[in-house]
Enzyme design. Structure first.
Site, short mmCIF file in Angstrom:
data_model
loop_
_atom_site.label_atom_id
_atom_site.label_comp_id
_atom_site.label_asym_id
_atom_site.label_seq_id
_atom_site.Cartn_x
_atom_site.Cartn_y
_atom_site.Cartn_z
N HIS A 7 -54.62 -55.36 -85.89
CA HIS A 7 -55.87 -55.74 -85.43
C HIS A 7 -56.16 -56.76 -84.45
O HIS A 7 -55.15 -56.55 -83.33
CB HIS A 7 -56.50 -56.52 -86.74
CG HIS A 7 -56.33 -55.83 -88.15
ND1 HIS A 7 -57.05 -54.78 -88.21
CD2 HIS A 7 -55.50 -55.99 -88.94
CE1 HIS A 7 -56.58 -54.17 -89.65
NE2 HIS A 7 -55.68 -55.01 -89.96
N GLU A 16 -57.26 -61.82 -90.61
CA GLU A 16 -56.07 -61.55 -90.56
C GLU A 16 -55.51 -61.61 -89.13
O GLU A 16 -54.25 -61.54 -88.93
CB GLU A 16 -56.33 -60.14 -91.40
CG GLU A 16 -54.77 -59.33 -91.52
CD GLU A 16 -54.80 -57.79 -91.72
OE1 GLU A 16 -55.91 -57.40 -92.13
OE2 GLU A 16 -53.89 -57.33 -91.51
N HIS A 42 -48.96 -57.34 -90.68
CA HIS A 42 -50.38 -57.25 -91.46
C HIS A 42 -50.23 -58.27 -92.71
O HIS A 42 -49.20 -58.59 -92.96
CB HIS A 42 -50.92 -55.83 -91.89
CG HIS A 42 -51.08 -54.94 -90.92
ND1 HIS A 42 -52.33 -54.84 -90.46
CD2 HIS A 42 -50.27 -54.19 -90.03
CE1 HIS A 42 -52.49 -53.66 -89.64
NE2 HIS A 42 -51.25 -53.56 -89.06
N GLU A 85 -47.03 -56.36 -95.03
CA GLU A 85 -48.10 -57.01 -95.67
C GLU A 85 -47.65 -58.11 -96.20
O GLU A 85 -47.13 -58.33 -97.10
CB GLU A 85 -49.03 -56.16 -96.91
CG GLU A 85 -49.32 -54.68 -96.24
CD GLU A 85 -50.77 -54.93 -95.54
OE1 GLU A 85 -51.38 -56.23 -95.23
OE2 GLU A 85 -51.34 -53.74 -95.35
ZN LIG Z 1 -54.46 -54.99 -91.42
#
Ligand SMILES: [Zn+2]
Length: 495
Positions: A329, A343, A396, A461
């Site tokens: 992102h 995030e 992420h 993640e």
């Molecule tokens: Zn993400």
């Protein structure tokens, strides 16, 4: 970078900047010494238990000694160093041990005085031969006369030492004389040497600042091995002639003595000479080590010339590996938002620490983004590809219902499925432990960046932004550091 580092507590900074020894895997031998004279002695001990000929050169002025390696190699002679006015003790002792019947002294009496010649004779050496000259160019010419016939010659700038020392081992091994030039014109002794040797082709070492286009155009069938720095020139020589060799010598690129003494040993072992800064491996040096998968190093000099940090980088299996670090992102795309976190910020914070650790560890990290900007997924994949990345790691944080918690790592099966799975596993197994989160495991995920990247790739993640407990860890500088360390160690584990 500076602002970022300031925000990390000093304890963590220490961890970021120093490479832990525990990952040591490549082989590094240091030829040490309290002085350049001792380093040369230790090089000679590594390569010679006896020697009928020894070459002695000035250890404090490089002018006359740059072209000595092919001569020393021809006679299987170690190069020992001396002060101009007197023989240093380590050199004296070593000559006594080796008991050569002949010593060749390089340079005129300003480089190596007649007093040194007398001292050598007093050690019982029957023949002391001086190869001198009125200039460094003439010394090079006179050395070339002693070499067997060869249609090739190396041409390097005589007013600097790095380039001729970088090619020294190759020239020596192949009996090619090293002749010197100024940047702008070819000195007479060098012209004369080429004509009497019958030189039909030349290897020009260094960029156009070292050997100008004009000089280049006057040389017989020239091939240039250039570079933007001494590190790159040495790396390019290694790339051209030693790409299949897993071993290399490494010396400080800003000191000539250790590289000179090491050049004959490097030639005997058929290994290239790479250069480093004292404190850290330069990118060009890392790159050739990584692309040629070099894993065996002989470091020349003490810990002031080549610090322990450089040795640890060389030992590290990730040295020279290009790792693409993708902070997910950015810009208008915040990613998941919750519990006071965006995030994109968490991803970037962890990615920056991973980047620092990789860089300190000797790798060549490339960040998809190092600021809060938006990049298309396809741009990230393209950037990794154009940088010839060896690995792709995307960072992420997760989001779902408030109850969802834990750490998971994804790979995809389109390219490098096995390696990608292995990378994901190495990271995941460390990451959930470091974060003390639930282990949600390694999974196949059809995400653009890991689907389209052709190199081994995985996507982590870290934890759930949408979960209060997970989010508190993602917010914490300490846990960000732990996560980055786990990812870093996972990359090392992969290699
Ligand atoms: Zn993400």
């Amino acid at each position: 970078m500076r602002i970022f580092l300031k925000s990390i507590p000093m304890l963590i900074l220490g961890v970021v900047l120093f490479v832990p020894n525990v990952f040591a895997a490549n082989s590094v031998t240091r030829l040490d010494g309290a002085s350049r004279y001792e380093v040369a002695v230790n090089v000679s001990k590594q390569g010679w238990s006896s020697a009928s000929t020894v070459v002695v050169a000035n250890g404090t002025a490089y002018a006359d000694v740059l072209t000595a390696a092919p001569l020393a190699y021809k006679y299987n002679a170690p190069i020992l160093l001396t002060e101009s006015s007197k023989l240093t003790k380590p050199t004296k002792n070593r000559i006594s041990q080796l008991k050569p019947s002949k010593v060749i002294v390089i340079g005129g009496s300003i480089s190596v005085s007649n007093n040194v010649v007398s001292e050598i004779k007093n050690l019982g050496v029957s023949t002391v031969e001086r190869i001198g000259g009125r200039s460094r160019y003439e010394v090079a010419q006179n050395i070339s006369k002693k070499l067997s016939s060869n249609s090739k010659a190396v041409i390097a700038n005589g007013t600097a030492y790095a380039d001729s020392l970088a090619i020294g081992s190759y020239a020596a091994r192949n009996g090619i004389p090293i002749l010197l030039t100024t940047a702008g014109s070819i000195p007479e002794p060098t012209k004369n040497a080429m004509s009497s040797k019958g030189t039909t082709s030349t290897i020009v070492v260094g960029g156009e600042i070292s050997v100008s286009k004009s000089v280049y155009s006057q040389l017989p069938s020239p091939t240039r091995i250039g570079g933007n720095s001494r590190f790159e020139v040495a790396a390019n020589i290694a790339k051209k002639y030693y790409s299949s060799s897993k071993a290399a010598f490494v010396s400080n690129g800003y000191q000539y003595a250790d590289a000179l003494a090491g050049s004959v040993l490097a030639a005997k072992q058929n290994r290239p000479m790479l250069f480093t800064d004292a404190g850290s491996l330069p990118t060009a040096t890392r790159a050739v080590i990584g692309s040629n998968s070099k894993n065996t190093f002989t470091v020349l000099g003490g810990t002031i010339s080549v610090t322990t940090n450089v040795v640890n980088q060389l030992k590290n299996v990730i040295v020279g590996k290009k790792v693409f670090v993708d902070a997910g992102h950015g810009g208008y795309d915040s990613g998941a938002v919750g519990n006071g976190l965006k995030e994109k910020d968490v991803n970037l914070a962890v990615a920056k620490i991973v980047n620092s650790k990789l860089s300190a560890g000797g790798a060549i990290p490339v960040m998809a983004r190092s600021t809060d900007v938006f990049l298309e997924l396809s741009e990230r994949v393209a950037k990794a590809k154009s940088n010839n990345a060896n690995l792709f790691v995307s960072i992420h944080a997760n989001s779902a219902s408030p109850a969802a918690t834990g750490t998971e790592t994804y790979y995809y099966t389109k390219y490098e499925a096995d390696n990608s799975k292995r990378l994901a596993t190495e990271i995941q197994n460390r990451l959930y432990k470091a974060l003390n989160t639930q282990n949600r495991g390694v999974k196949i995920g059809n995400f653009h960046v890991i689907r389209e990247s052709t190199m081994p790739s995985s996507l982590v993640e870290l934890a759930f932004i949408s979960n209060v407990n997970d989010a508190s860890k993602l917010k914490s500088a300490l846990y960000q550091e732990k996560a980055a360390q786990a990812i870093y160690e996972g990359i090392i584990g992969y290699y």
